[in-house]
Design a protein around this motif. Structure first.
Motif, short mmCIF file in Angstrom:
data_model
loop_
_atom_site.label_atom_id
_atom_site.label_comp_id
_atom_site.label_asym_id
_atom_site.label_seq_id
_atom_site.Cartn_x
_atom_site.Cartn_y
_atom_site.Cartn_z
N UNK A 33 0.84 -1.20 0.00
CA UNK A 33 0.00 0.00 0.00
C UNK A 33 0.87 1.25 0.00
N UNK A 34 1.90 1.26 0.83
CA UNK A 34 2.79 2.42 0.90
C UNK A 34 3.50 2.65 -0.44
N UNK A 35 3.91 1.59 -1.11
CA UNK A 35 4.63 1.71 -2.38
C UNK A 35 3.71 2.03 -3.55
N UNK A 36 2.42 1.84 -3.38
CA UNK A 36 1.47 2.06 -4.47
C UNK A 36 1.26 3.53 -4.81
N UNK A 37 1.54 4.42 -3.86
CA UNK A 37 1.30 5.84 -4.07
C UNK A 37 -0.12 6.27 -3.72
N UNK A 38 -0.96 5.34 -3.31
CA UNK A 38 -2.35 5.70 -2.99
C UNK A 38 -2.46 6.56 -1.73
N UNK A 39 -1.54 6.40 -0.79
CA UNK A 39 -1.59 7.21 0.43
C UNK A 39 -1.36 8.68 0.11
N UNK A 40 -0.54 8.96 -0.89
CA UNK A 40 -0.31 10.35 -1.30
C UNK A 40 -1.49 10.88 -2.10
N UNK A 41 -2.09 10.04 -2.93
CA UNK A 41 -3.20 10.46 -3.77
C UNK A 41 -4.50 10.62 -2.98
N UNK A 42 -4.67 9.82 -1.94
CA UNK A 42 -5.86 9.89 -1.08
C UNK A 42 -5.42 10.14 0.36
#
Length: 102
Positions: A33-42
Motif C-alpha cells: 500500500x505504501x509503495x502504491x502511491x495511494x496514500x499520497x493520492x488519497x
C-alpha cells in the motif's frame, strides 16, 4: 530478490483507483500500500485505522503477499446496515426483496 506483481485498490464515492506494482517476494500488504502511491493520492486514508483485505477477505497489514494478490483498502461505513434495518422496522417500513411488491 525475486519479484511478484500485486494490485492495490481504493475507492471513494467519486473515484476508484487500481494500481499494479511489482514488489519483492515477502512484501507485506502494508508495504505494498505504501509503495502504491495511494496514500499520497488519497490523504484521507489512515492506514493505522483502515481495514484491509486480499480479494475481499480481511487480513492484517503484516500479511505476506503472493503473486497476483489484490490488496483492498476499505473505507469506514457511513451507516451501520444493522442499525438502518432496525430503524426501518421501528418506522414500520417494509423492505422489498427481488424488486417485487412488498
Amino acid at each position: 530478490m525475486p519479484q511478484i506483481t500485486v494490485e492495490v485498490v481504493y475507492a471513494t464515492r467519486e473515484k476508484q483507483k487500481l494500481v499494479n506494482i511489482r514488489v519483492e517476494e515477502g512484501c507485506s500488504a502494508a508495504q505494498a500500500i505504501e509503495r502504491s502511491g495511494l496514500l499520497a493520492e488519497f490523504p484521507e486514508i489512515n492506514l493505522a485505522a483502515s481495514k484491509i483485505g486480499i480479494f475481499a477477505k480481511m487480513v492484517k497489514p503484516e500479511t505476506v503477499l503472493r503473486d497476483k494478490d489484490r490488496v483492498e483498502i476499505y473505507r469506514p461505513l457511513i451507516a451501520d446496515p444493522k442499525e438502518v434495518r432496525r430503524q426501518r422496522v421501528a418506522d414500520g417500513k417494509v423492505m422489498k426483496k427481488g424488486g417485487g411488491e412488498a
